[in-house]
Enzyme design. Structure first.
Site, PDB file in Angstrom:
ATOM      1  N   GLU B 140       0.994  -1.080   0.067  1.00 29.14           N
ATOM      2  CA  GLU B 140      -0.039   0.011  -0.025  1.00 29.14           C
ATOM      3  C   GLU B 140       0.974   1.209  -0.110  1.00 29.14           C
ATOM      4  O   GLU B 140       1.939   1.152   0.375  1.00 29.14           O
ATOM      5  CB  GLU B 140      -0.617  -0.001   1.330  1.00 29.14           C
ATOM      6  CG  GLU B 140      -1.954  -1.185   1.258  1.00 29.14           C
ATOM      7  CD  GLU B 140      -2.653  -1.364   2.525  1.00 29.14           C
ATOM      8  OE1 GLU B 140      -2.419  -0.365   3.246  1.00 29.14           O
ATOM      9  OE2 GLU B 140      -3.332  -2.284   2.584  1.00 29.14           O
ATOM     10  N   SER B 145       7.530  -3.089   3.004  1.00 31.50           N
ATOM     11  CA  SER B 145       8.088  -4.317   3.733  1.00 31.50           C
ATOM     12  C   SER B 145       6.963  -4.740   5.017  1.00 31.50           C
ATOM     13  O   SER B 145       6.946  -5.789   5.279  1.00 31.50           O
ATOM     14  CB  SER B 145       9.458  -4.034   4.211  1.00 31.50           C
ATOM     15  OG  SER B 145      10.424  -3.689   3.038  1.00 31.50           O
ATOM     16  N   THR B 171       1.907  -6.262  -9.663  1.00 28.91           N
ATOM     17  CA  THR B 171       2.194  -6.659 -10.871  1.00 28.91           C
ATOM     18  C   THR B 171       1.235  -7.487 -12.002  1.00 28.91           C
ATOM     19  O   THR B 171       0.555  -8.246 -11.247  1.00 28.91           O
ATOM     20  CB  THR B 171       3.418  -7.665 -10.657  1.00 28.91           C
ATOM     21  OG1 THR B 171       4.614  -7.093  -9.991  1.00 28.91           O
ATOM     22  CG2 THR B 171       4.124  -8.345 -11.733  1.00 28.91           C
ATOM     23  N   ASP B 257       6.952 -18.661   1.457  1.00 25.96           N
ATOM     24  CA  ASP B 257       8.223 -19.781   1.371  1.00 25.96           C
ATOM     25  C   ASP B 257       8.479 -20.326   0.135  1.00 25.96           C
ATOM     26  O   ASP B 257       9.303 -20.858  -0.367  1.00 25.96           O
ATOM     27  CB  ASP B 257       7.714 -20.828   2.516  1.00 25.96           C
ATOM     28  CG  ASP B 257       7.780 -20.240   3.999  1.00 25.96           C
ATOM     29  OD1 ASP B 257       8.626 -19.404   4.095  1.00 25.96           O
ATOM     30  OD2 ASP B 257       7.330 -21.138   4.676  1.00 25.96           O
ATOM     31  N   ARG B 260       9.208 -17.076  -2.952  1.00 25.60           N
ATOM     32  CA  ARG B 260      10.835 -16.481  -2.759  1.00 25.60           C
ATOM     33  C   ARG B 260      11.839 -17.218  -3.807  1.00 25.60           C
ATOM     34  O   ARG B 260      12.425 -16.690  -4.539  1.00 25.60           O
ATOM     35  CB  ARG B 260      11.204 -16.325  -1.264  1.00 25.60           C
ATOM     36  CG  ARG B 260      10.454 -15.093  -0.725  1.00 25.60           C
ATOM     37  CD  ARG B 260      10.804 -15.059   0.680  1.00 25.60           C
ATOM     38  NE  ARG B 260      10.182 -13.697   1.026  1.00 25.60           N
ATOM     39  CZ  ARG B 260       9.823 -13.305   2.200  1.00 25.60           C
ATOM     40  NH1 ARG B 260       9.959 -14.358   3.493  1.00 25.60           N
ATOM     41  NH2 ARG B 260       9.116 -12.267   2.536  1.00 25.60           N
ATOM     42  N   GLU B 383       8.576  -9.326  -3.068  1.00 30.37           N
ATOM     43  CA  GLU B 383       8.579 -10.722  -2.463  1.00 30.37           C
ATOM     44  C   GLU B 383       9.542 -10.599  -1.114  1.00 30.37           C
ATOM     45  O   GLU B 383       9.984 -11.751  -0.844  1.00 30.37           O
ATOM     46  CB  GLU B 383       8.855 -11.911  -3.435  1.00 30.37           C
ATOM     47  CG  GLU B 383       7.838 -12.064  -4.475  1.00 30.37           C
ATOM     48  CD  GLU B 383       6.486 -12.243  -3.870  1.00 30.37           C
ATOM     49  OE1 GLU B 383       5.514 -11.565  -3.826  1.00 30.37           O
ATOM     50  OE2 GLU B 383       6.181 -13.582  -3.253  1.00 30.37           O
ATOM     51  N   GLY B 384       9.627  -9.568  -0.942  1.00 27.70           N
ATOM     52  CA  GLY B 384      10.638  -9.275   0.502  1.00 27.70           C
ATOM     53  C   GLY B 384      11.974  -8.824  -0.035  1.00 27.70           C
ATOM     54  O   GLY B 384      12.800  -9.296  -0.721  1.00 27.70           O
TER      55      GLY B 384
END
Lengths: 454, 406
Positions: B140, B145, B171, B257, B260, B383-384
């Site tokens: 947002e 993060s 995306t 999990d 990534r 994705e982090g």
């Protein structure tokens, strides 16, 4: 033709050649000599206990090669040798060791924890491995790991993967002691891989018997930008035999070794030569170094050493030699992985317990991220090393993979050693904690050629 | 038995993906880098082909949905190692991203939302949403993060949830058929109250507001999506509607999990493209790596290339490890984050160094090196980010909670 061994420049104590002492400098230097002279020792001004350590820890202490056993010639020159097959690929991506490998790692891991780690500090100081550790390593069969079963060894297929796992497990205890324990196995494995019938029959029984000799694979030479593929040690043909001249450096247990495998240039190609320590012209000089001290490193001075036809190990086209260099680097990668794991295992409880500003220092990102990076790069080193090892074991080309592992383990291994000390701060700098030793040991990767071999 | 080679059975899949990347993605690479926001029509045909391959099972389950973890039946406790859909997915993504990262991210029905559905949907949802192209909406304007802190709300009203909020950096947000949205059921209950909802396009109250202009992956559309009293059937909540404070964030996070390693694979793919081209260019310039000689006795360019390749190999193997663990039902949060951290930073490092090594040839648009150096950057962010991965790795290694290590 008479040539002298490669002249080894006298150390200038790290002072660049452009830097000349001025008169005051000379005076200080004289004072330093006086303070360092052995006269003080003769007068008993130093403690007697230091004396035993002194000779091995002193750079340049010379002795003749150990007068050991005579290796009685057996077997047929060029006769068909015993080789183990490559391990068969099952076509699956898999990170699980075989049951045999796991068993081996468990046993060796115990040796590392119970024997090597507790002995490490003293061995580092003494520049020698304690008898007990060496004996224990023989008991678990380290020297015969790469020797075919048919020749009284324990290997039924190519053991590069097992050797890698073992070296890693040992180094978790201590790198220097690991090298001391692995040194004879490097020679026995080399004989198994490249020896002909005569060489295997003559030398291997000593390694598979009860009284295993110290032995060493000597490939390094003392000079900057040393390239293992271009040794300055030379071998010249002399009738059926050879004459060796040159200096090898970083030779583990050099003073005790009864058999060396020496790298030398033969007619433009590097090749491996078996040199018995009792041969005339073999001198050993102690070479205590920054780290890996427990391996009792030494220089091997070869002055017109005459060898028989049995001496050339493997081909004279540089193929066995290249593989030896690669498999030795692989061994050093495994040692780096084990040592780096020791660093990680040590710093985690430390940073969790150490308090600053009212909380554990590991609550801070600058500390925690350093630990995270150690973990990430360590696992990366391990996987890249394993890939190289498994390719070697399967008989696939592995030059690229070893080079990548070696590059990574040199860079990241040293970074981990550096961070290990940093995380402990001043406490990391003093010998109360082992991280300073690991810092010194991890600098060896990238410098060492030979010594170990998987 | 330890073996880190590409599994035999995936070699056809990998070489197929490579051919697609070479013959379909690469030729369109520059075109859609320049025509940002243009729909890459060439991908429709490819998507149809991939669907066909999946149906015939020739794809070994690879793809965005390949991350679904099959439940192990407890009576079938075989210790044998498996090479499954997770490994197949990372291997094929590496090849596709060797072709073009932006185009891979625009592949119909291969969105990160599809991975989320595959990771947390129940059987009924899994079937109902099959064949949907789903994008993923988490970030947002005020929350990057810190995804536990999102403000988009979901309020139960009869048989529907009513969604309100704004999502950015989605995306394929414009092109997808549906959006998987993270929203909170009760802001007061923290991360445990965050659930994901599948919102089909055309649902009243969902508007695609804006497309970003970006540094790289310009072939991929990145959208801002607003939800205003947007009503979605309550069956579209993925996973359990219960707020389990003890389980906390784990449900939503489980997706990561699985995804990534996929993003790590993207970085590994694009980095390989850079390395290969740079190696070629350097050979033309008379520089070649000799693997047997010490780096410091070779040219600086060769030494650099060797170091980059070593880091690449590390990222590549960490990624395979994370996927292999997922295939073998081993918990892999730590390894997934290690792979993402290493691959993310290595992707940037390699692609940027390669531009430097190739000089103006690398910097100009004559070659794709400069594009790859722009494309790779996002892979160390979405994705982090690198820093989030480090936090996760550090917490795991040190045994710390997120309250202790902030």
């Amino acid at each position: 033709m008479v040539t002298t061994p490669t002249p080894v420049p006298k150390s200038r104590h790290g002072v660049a050649s452009s830097d000349r002492p001025d008169p005051i400098g000379f005076a200080v230097s004289m004072l330093n000599r006086l303070a360092g002279t052995e006269v003080l020792d003769r007068l008993g001004l130093r403690k007697q206990t230091e004396r035993a350590v002194f000779e091995t820890t002193r750079a340049g202490f010379r002795t003749l090669g150990k007068v050991g056993r005579t290796f009685g010639r057996k077997g047929r020159p060029g006769g068909s040798a015993v080789r183990v097959p490559s391990s068969a690929e099952k076509g699956l991506f898999d990170l699980t060791p075989t049951e045999d490998e796991q068993m081996l790692v468990d046993v060796v891991g115990e040796l590392a924890v119970e024997v090597l780690r507790p002995a490490a500090e003293e061995a580092d100081e003494a520049c020698a491995a304690p008898e007990e550790a060496l004996r224990a390593s023989l008991e678990v069969g380290l020297p015969i790991l790469g020797v075919p079963e048919e020749l009284e060894g324990i290997s039924t297929e190519r053991s590069a993967m097992a050797g890698t796992l073992v070296a890693e497990a040992l180094a978790k205890g201590d790198m220097g002691l690991a090298v001391a324990c692995l040194a004879p196995g490097a020679v026995a494995t080399a004989l198994s891989l490249w020896g002909d019938d005569e060489q295997q029959s003559t030398y291997l029984p000593a390694f598979t018997g009860d009284d295993v000799p110290a032995a060493a694979l000597a490939l390094t030479e003392p000079r900057p930008l040393f390239d293992a593929l271009q040794p300055q040690t030379t071998a010249t043909r002399d009738g059926d035999g050879f004459v060796l001249r040159g200096v090898k450096s970083m030779v583990p247990r050099a003073a005790d070794a009864e058999l060396f495998v020496v790298g030398a240039m033969l007619e433009g190609s590097p090749a491996l030569f078996l040199v018995e320590s009792s041969a005339e012209g073999v001198t050993v000089e102690s070479e205590p170094s920054m780290g890996v001290r427990a391996a009792a490193l030494g220089r091997l001075l070869l002055e017109d050493v005459e060898l028989g036809s049995i001496a050339l190990l493997g081909d004279d086209r540089g193929e066995a030699y290249r593989d030896a260099v690669r498999l030795a680097r692989l061994g050093w990668c495994a040692l780096a992985v084990g040592t780096a794991q020791a660093v990680l295992d040590y710093v985690i409880p430390y940073v969790n317990e150490r308090q600053a500003f009212g909380e554990p220092i590991s609550n801070r990102q600058s500390v925690a991220f350093m630990v995270a990076d150690i973990g990430i790069e360590l696992q990366a080193m391990r996987l890249v090393t394993y890939r190289a090892a498994s390719r070697a074991a399967q008989g696939k080309p592995f030059a690229r993979e070893v080079a990548l592992a070696h590059s990574l383990c040199t860079e990241k291994g040293m970074q981990i050693g550096n961070d290990g000390v940093q995380l402990l701060g001043g406490h990391g700098f003093v010998k109360e904690h082992p991280v300073e030793r690991w810092y010194r040991d991890l600098r060896a990767i990238g410098v060492m050629e030979g010594g170990v071999l998987v | 038995m330890i073996n880190l080679e590409t599994p035999q059975k995936f070699r056809p899949l990998v070489s197929q993906a490579h051919q697609v990347a070479m013959n379909l993605l690469r030729p369109n690479s520059r075109k859609y880098d320049q025509l940002e926001h243009e729909y890459p029509r060439e991908l429709d045909m490819l998507a149809a082909m991939i669907d066909g391959l999946s149906d015939s099972n020739a794809a070994s389950g690879a793809g965005a949905s390949g991350v679904r973890r099959e439940d192990g039946t407890s009576d079938r406790e075989d210790a044998a190692t498996r090479n499954g859909a997770n490994l197949a997915s990372v291997l094929s993504i590496m090849e596709m991203c060797w072709g073009d990262v932006g185009l891979l991210l625009s592949m119909p029905r291969q969105g990160l939302g599809n991975s989320a559905i595959a990771s947390v949907a129940n059987e009924e949802q899994h079937e109902r949403f099959d064949g949907l192209w789903a994008s993923m909406a988490i970030t947002e304007p005020g929350t990057g993060s810190d995804s536990a802190n999102i403000t988009t709300t979901a309020v139960l009203d009869g048989d529907h949830y009513v969604l309100n909020g704004e999502k950015i950096f989605v995306t394929a947000g414009q092109r997808s058929d549906a959006v998987v949205v993270w929203a909170t059921l009760d802001k007061g209950l923290g991360r445990a109250a965050i659930k994901s909802f599948v919102v089909p396009k055309g649902t009243p109250g969902l508007t695609v507001e804006r497309l970003e202009k970006k540094l790289g992956i310009r072939a991929s559309d990145t959208a801002t999506i607003r939800f205003e009293d947007c009503r979605v059937p309550k069956e579209n909540l993925l996973g359990s509607p219960e707020i389990d404070v003890k389980q906390g964030f784990a449900g939503a996070m489980a997706t990561f999990d699985n995804t990534r390693p996929l993003v790590a694979a993207m970085a590994v793919g694009v980095a390989r493209a850079s390395l290969e081209l740079t190696r070629d260019l350097l050979v033309e310039a008379g520089v070649e790596i000799d693997y047997d000689r010490p780096a410091q006795t070779q040219s600086a360019a060769a030494a650099r290339l060797l170091q980059l390749e070593a880091d690449w190999e590390a990222a590549y193997l960490l990624t395979l490890q994370a996927a292999w663990m997922a295939d073998n039902r081993k918990p892999n949060s730590l390894e997934a984050s290690m792979a993402k951290a290493k691959a993310g930073r290595t992707g940037s490092d390699i692609t940027l160094r390669c531009v430097e090594l190739a000089g103006s040839l690398g910097y100009s648009e004559h070659e794709l090196l400069e594009k790859w150096a722009r494309d790779s950057k996002i892979l160390d962010i979405f994705e982090g980010t690198q820093q989030i991965q480090q936090l996760i790795v550090a917490r795991r290694l040190l045994g710390k909670s997120s309250a202790e290590l902030k």
